[in-house]
Structures are given as structure tokens and as C-alpha cells.
Design a protein around this motif. Sequence first.
Motif, mmCIF file in Angstrom:
data_model
loop_
_atom_site.group_PDB
_atom_site.id
_atom_site.type_symbol
_atom_site.label_atom_id
_atom_site.label_comp_id
_atom_site.label_asym_id
_atom_site.label_seq_id
_atom_site.Cartn_x
_atom_site.Cartn_y
_atom_site.Cartn_z
ATOM 1 N N ALA A 215 0.597 -0.925 -0.027
ATOM 2 C CA ALA A 215 0.422 -0.087 0.089
ATOM 3 C C ALA A 215 0.960 1.081 -0.075
ATOM 4 O O ALA A 215 1.902 1.266 0.430
ATOM 5 N N LYS A 266 -2.437 -0.220 12.312
ATOM 6 C CA LYS A 266 -2.433 -0.310 11.649
ATOM 7 C C LYS A 266 -2.204 -0.063 10.126
ATOM 8 O O LYS A 266 -1.538 -0.258 9.716
ATOM 9 N N ALA A 267 -2.902 1.286 10.562
ATOM 10 C CA ALA A 267 -2.674 2.032 9.036
ATOM 11 C C ALA A 267 -2.875 3.192 9.152
ATOM 12 O O ALA A 267 -4.514 3.693 9.846
ATOM 13 N N THR A 297 -7.925 5.776 3.293
ATOM 14 C CA THR A 297 -7.764 5.080 3.851
ATOM 15 C C THR A 297 -7.052 4.056 2.847
ATOM 16 O O THR A 297 -6.188 4.498 1.926
ATOM 17 N N ASP A 299 -6.121 0.712 3.430
ATOM 18 C CA ASP A 299 -6.338 -0.471 4.323
ATOM 19 C C ASP A 299 -7.370 -0.963 3.784
ATOM 20 O O ASP A 299 -8.853 0.155 4.782
ATOM 21 N N GLN A 303 -11.441 0.649 5.703
ATOM 22 C CA GLN A 303 -11.930 1.703 4.252
ATOM 23 C C GLN A 303 -13.714 1.127 4.642
ATOM 24 O O GLN A 303 -14.134 2.173 4.914
ATOM 25 N N TYR A 337 -1.699 -0.740 -4.504
ATOM 26 C CA TYR A 337 -0.898 -1.072 -3.853
ATOM 27 C C TYR A 337 0.110 -0.796 -5.238
ATOM 28 O O TYR A 337 0.116 -1.530 -6.382
#
Length: 428
Positions: A215, A266-267, A297, A299, A303, A337
Amino acid sequence: MRKLFSLIVLCTTVSSVSAQNIQQLIDQRAKALLPKVIEWRRHLHQNPELGNREFKTMAYIANHLKSLGLEVTTGVAKTGVVAILKGGKPGSVVALRADIDALPIVERTNVPFKSTVMADYLGQQVPVMHACGHDTHVAILMGTAEVLATMKKDVPGTVKFIFQPAEEGPPGTEEGGAPLMVKEGVMDNPKVDAIFGLHIAAGLEIGKIKYKSGAFMASSDWFTIKVKGKGAHGSAPWSGIDPIMISAQIINGLQTIVSRSEDLTKAPVVITVGKFNGGVRENIIPEEVSFSGTIRTLDGAMQKDVYEKIRRTASNIAEALGGTAEVTIDNKTLVTYNTPALVSNTIASLQTAAGAENVSEGTWTTGAEDFSFFGEKAPAFFFNLGGMPKGAQPTSHHTPDFLIDDSMLDVGVKAFCNIVFDYGKVKK
């Protein structure tokens, strides 16, 4: 046995020299072409066009590509250009992409090729500026096409040059950008094995390249929340239900989704409200207001979770205060990605172009790119190219003061050319 060993050594040496010669040719021709690349970029900068309206830009690009003897198609996704170069050696189908549209922003820089263009945007006359660097992307890809065309007999496989309109989003309810290109089959006929793109970075020093595996750039969603209450006189708010007050509470509540509901280790997640419409007079509480913003977002699962929490937060707060809230969410881009295996195999190409000391892995960003839609159809790699003058302070994209140093755009040309030779040589 000795003869066989000598033959192997000879073949290996010839192959190595050939590869070295290719790299030298790319370096020489990209450097020699740099003045033209800069000229193209400055012409485009002085003559910007908004998304789905890039008619002159389309013609400018197409005329150059046709002069190189490429197979050229115009009008793709309304104003896009696609060109095909069939190399003289077997190999993969490699796609290279540049976006071509500008933004409704007034330019405040003092460069001699400053834009003074005005255009229609949703019924209003607005200033137009290449405030994100798409002009540099076009010039780099035009230069790449010229260098590769001069080396056609040695080019492995097929190269598809994609000049994409409306990356910043088409106007109003029109279709456009990468989704429309994909819909019209740009990743097929011939089917693309891998696609690559770059973005100039105003905060990264010229000559440098940054990338990230996995990502890299955020998804972008736009949301609108309509809040309904009950109108009243401003002197007697208790006789109505104030949708402006309810909206203020919802806006505050949305930020708790970021700060209290999502695992930011995490993100990252960003929720921004950028537009508010409501009311006509100071002493009238309106019956309805609306506000809009963006969600970012990195991830896919997060999202979807954010979508649900926005709907629930808005609905519950409005209901608790006697009103109602209607939430609409429109997905604009996916997460950009970068396919890890493709990144790993491409780093050497970037190092050859810029020097190993100038290529490094960076972090993800909450900016978004519709290049992500191409990555749904083939392995993809999107990276940043430095555009900040050495020793200068960075400027911000999408602002009137956005400024790029174009003196090293040949690094982008070399990067694309080396990618074509290094990735394309493998027959798929």
C-alpha cells in the motif's frame, strides 16, 4: 571442455556488453533530449486544461507520438491518448502511464511560463493551473516514447504509452479518468503484463526517487451528509430543531472515528469535512443543511469499517437531537497498491536511472491516485520522482505556489526506459 567454457564466457561477455551499451544509449539519449522535454513541459504548463477537456493537450501529445511512427489512438476515455510501440525483440507488454489534466487554481508563481488560462468549470469561469505536476509527467512520457522509438529494434516486447485524462476527477457527474480507460479496454489488446507510473514530488529533491512496496497511496472517498431538522426563528431555537447545531455535533463525532475507533497502528485514516452548505439569513434556522468531505484509508477492510461508522455516527447523533441524517459515500479511487514482487524486480532499474544512492524506500501517503484502477488489472508499480530544487523549501501540491524544478526530468525518462528493457525482456 575448455572450448565449451570459453564459448560460455564469450557469450556472457557479449551479453553483458550489450546490456551496458543499452544503458549508455539510454543515458546519452535521455540527456540529449532533456531540453525538448523541458520545452514540452513548459508549453503544457502555460496551456493547461481541466479534466475531460484536454483537447489541445491530446492533440499536442498525439502529434508527437505520430511523428515517432507509433500506433496512436486518440479520444480514449474522451480526451486520452494511447500509443503502441512494438519492439524488435520478444518480451512482455509493458504499460507506462502519465496523467494530463490540470486544476481550477490560480497560479501565483513568477515563472515566465506562468499560466493565465481561464476555463469553464461547472458553469463558472475559473483559473487553470498545472498545480500537481501532470505537465512534467506528460513531458517525461513523451521523452520516453522518443528515446525508445530510436531504439526500437532492441526494445523487448511491446510498450503501451497511456496518457490519461481527468486524474483529478471528471467534472460533475461525468465519467472519466482511469476507471473509464479501464472500462474502454486500455489494459487489453494487447493485454498488459505490468503497468508503471510516476508522480513528481514537490517535497523530494530533484534527481531522487522514492518508492514503497505494498500500500503506497490512500483510497479516496467523497461523502455528503444531509441533515434535516425543523425551521424556526433565530430568536426562538427551542421552537425548532437546528440542523446546523446537529451537523456540528456530527462533524465532531466523525473525528472520534479516527481518534478512538480505528487501529491507527495498522494504517492511517483521515476524515475531513471541506464543504458546508446551509442557511440563507442570520436570524432564520433552516430546515436542512448538508456538508461534504473526504475519507482516506490505506486498508480495504478499514475503508469499509469507516463507511459503516460514519453512517451510524451521523444517524445516531441526528436522531438523539431530534433530526435525521442521510449519508452518501462515493468511492473515487482505490488504495494504490504496489505489487511487492514487481517492486523488488524493478528497484535495480530505478537505481540504474538515478544512482543507487538516490533511490530509497519511503512511507505511505494519504494522498490518492486513480492509477490504482490500473492495478486491479495487472501488477503495478507507482513511484515518486523528485522535483524540489536543491536546498529549497518544498511547496505544496494543489496550491497557487506549487513549483517544480524541471532541470532533471531526464531521470524520469531514464527510469521508464530502463524499466522497459529490464522488465520487458522476459517473455510472458
